[in-house]
Design a protein around this motif. Structure first.
Motif, mmCIF file in Angstrom:
data_model
loop_
_atom_site.group_PDB
_atom_site.id
_atom_site.type_symbol
_atom_site.label_atom_id
_atom_site.label_comp_id
_atom_site.label_asym_id
_atom_site.label_seq_id
_atom_site.Cartn_x
_atom_site.Cartn_y
_atom_site.Cartn_z
ATOM 1 N N TRP C 125 2.653 -36.522 -29.125
ATOM 2 C CA TRP C 125 2.703 -35.560 -30.183
ATOM 3 C C TRP C 125 2.124 -35.794 -31.421
ATOM 4 O O TRP C 125 2.537 -36.914 -32.023
ATOM 5 N N ALA C 139 1.533 -26.706 -31.286
ATOM 6 C CA ALA C 139 2.891 -25.794 -31.136
ATOM 7 C C ALA C 139 2.418 -24.658 -31.846
ATOM 8 O O ALA C 139 1.677 -24.672 -32.808
ATOM 9 N N SER D 11 10.727 -29.701 -30.836
ATOM 10 C CA SER D 11 11.964 -29.558 -30.113
ATOM 11 C C SER D 11 13.084 -30.381 -30.887
ATOM 12 O O SER D 11 14.048 -30.150 -30.969
ATOM 13 N N ARG D 34 17.592 -24.529 -19.066
ATOM 14 C CA ARG D 34 16.710 -24.044 -20.334
ATOM 15 C C ARG D 34 17.586 -22.880 -20.802
ATOM 16 O O ARG D 34 17.542 -22.688 -22.115
ATOM 17 N N MET D 47 9.803 -21.740 -30.382
ATOM 18 C CA MET D 47 8.576 -22.519 -29.619
ATOM 19 C C MET D 47 8.015 -21.356 -28.649
ATOM 20 O O MET D 47 8.800 -20.832 -27.844
ATOM 21 N N THR D 49 6.411 -22.232 -25.945
ATOM 22 C CA THR D 49 6.646 -22.760 -24.520
ATOM 23 C C THR D 49 6.970 -24.128 -24.576
ATOM 24 O O THR D 49 6.779 -24.729 -25.575
ATOM 25 N N TYR D 50 7.633 -24.604 -23.793
ATOM 26 C CA TYR D 50 7.806 -26.050 -23.595
ATOM 27 C C TYR D 50 8.204 -26.276 -21.931
ATOM 28 O O TYR D 50 8.506 -25.643 -21.119
ATOM 29 N N ILE D 73 12.824 -32.372 -23.184
ATOM 30 C CA ILE D 73 12.128 -31.342 -23.607
ATOM 31 C C ILE D 73 10.646 -31.704 -24.264
ATOM 32 O O ILE D 73 10.661 -32.721 -25.088
ATOM 33 N N PRO D 75 7.436 -30.179 -25.788
ATOM 34 C CA PRO D 75 6.641 -29.058 -26.100
ATOM 35 C C PRO D 75 5.071 -29.455 -25.917
ATOM 36 O O PRO D 75 4.841 -30.770 -25.528
#
Lengths: 80, 141, 141, 80
Positions: C125, C139, D11, D34, D47, D49-50, D73, D75
């Motif tokens: 990330w 994100a 996250s 989830r 968020m 989505t992840y 998790i 992302p």
């Protein structure tokens, strides 16, 4: 008129020289120049094919040559 | 357009770093490079050495044409096309092409376009030397 | 297959030479490389710095999967995928991918496949730091 | 059963921690995990989505979790 012929790659080996001065009648095309070369260098027929550049630019068969043009014989290239 | 193109045809060894540095640009996210190397065999015969010769002024002209066309076609930022001439040994580098672009897809496409076109149009000839003779590559006598 | 793949996830600076040397192979005629660089702007905001973080063991696993798949799909010879983590500045290099192959078309395709897939699947990330704040890239909060 | 949860990227910021131990009933799926996370960390709804990885491999919603699984998790990634 006078044409400066340059030979590269295999054509240089076949011509036995890297350049030649070739007399050609006014108004002749690349095609006719090729025919003249074939007479002067019969072994050129052993090359499958070659391109021609006039003054450092690719020229097709119908291109009309001028006095003092530099005509290069370009066998299939293999750079890279 | 001039400062976005770096063409070199040289008897010196080519430098990956030099090609990289030229195209590196802070506005670009991606950079694609192609490095040609001398293979040690052609149709199962071991290549001992190679010699690249060129029609130098025209080769430089054609390399510039490829670079200009690549800038125009793919909207890339910068391109370097370097080619070595003279004697090369196996594993030495006859050609390096580097391309920078905001988008990597364009960089890859332009890089591949440049090497494909170079191999078709730039007046450079490779002669391969074997144990038992020599041959002009691409010529079919 | 192991000695044809070189995966690295590191806080050190990446080396183009190291990636090049690993894939260089005398049986190969062509070598494609991709170098990602940190762009100085995203949507017209100036990026001051970046931080890459990763889920390290899984990232290495996913990078290996990409490399194995690339060998299988494109019949290439060797592939290196190196990614940097930690803090990077503009013009520094987060990723290098190098691929060698007998045929250049396969090298380009495999290189592009590897970077495209890395950007989709590898758990790394990027956080961008601006004058006025920071944001996790990709994100959408 | 006990699930080791790992939080990455956004996250991690939203959870305010990089890992947590989460109690879950036997036989539950990723989907149900989830839902539990959403209750524990309401801000996760910010968020888009992840994805989820179980023991370092991407897992889909129907995947059934086991005791001591590590669930990460993930992302949207942004490497490269």
């Amino acid at each position: 008129m006078k044409i400066h012929a340059l030979f590269f790659g295999m054509s240089k080996d076949l011509a036995g020289q890297s350049k030649a001065s070739v007399e050609l009648e006014e108004g002749k095309t690349v095609k006719e120049f090729r025919e003249l070369l074939q007479q002067k260098y019969p072994s050129f027929s052993t090359m499958d094919t070659y391109a021609v550049a006039v003054n450092e630019t690719y020229a097709d068969e119908e291109f009309v040559l001028s006095d003092k043009d530099t005509v290069a014989i370009i066998p299939p290239v293999s750079g890279g | 357009m001039e400062n976005r193109i770096f063409i070199k045809l040289t008897e010196d060894r080519l430098s990956l770093g030099e090609c990289y540095q030229f195209v590196q640009d802070n506005s670009c996210g991606g950079l694609a490079l192609f490095v040609g190397t001398v293979r040690n065999n052609t149709e199962n015969k071991e290549v001992k050495a190679l010699e690249f010769s060129s029609y130098e002024p025209m080769a430089v002209k054609e390399m510039n044409l490829i670079a200009e066309k690549a800038l125009e076609l793919f909207g890339i930022e910068k391109i370097a096309i370097h080619h070595a001439i003279g004697n090369l040994e196996v594993s030495e580098v006859p050609v390096i092409i580097s391309v920078s672009s905001a988008h990597r897809d364009a960089a890859f496409k332009a890089c591949q376009y440049a090497i494909d076109t170079l191999k078709e149009t730039v007046p450079i000839w490779k002669k391969e030397f074997f144990e038992d003779g020599e041959v002009w590559v691409n010529a079919h006598p």
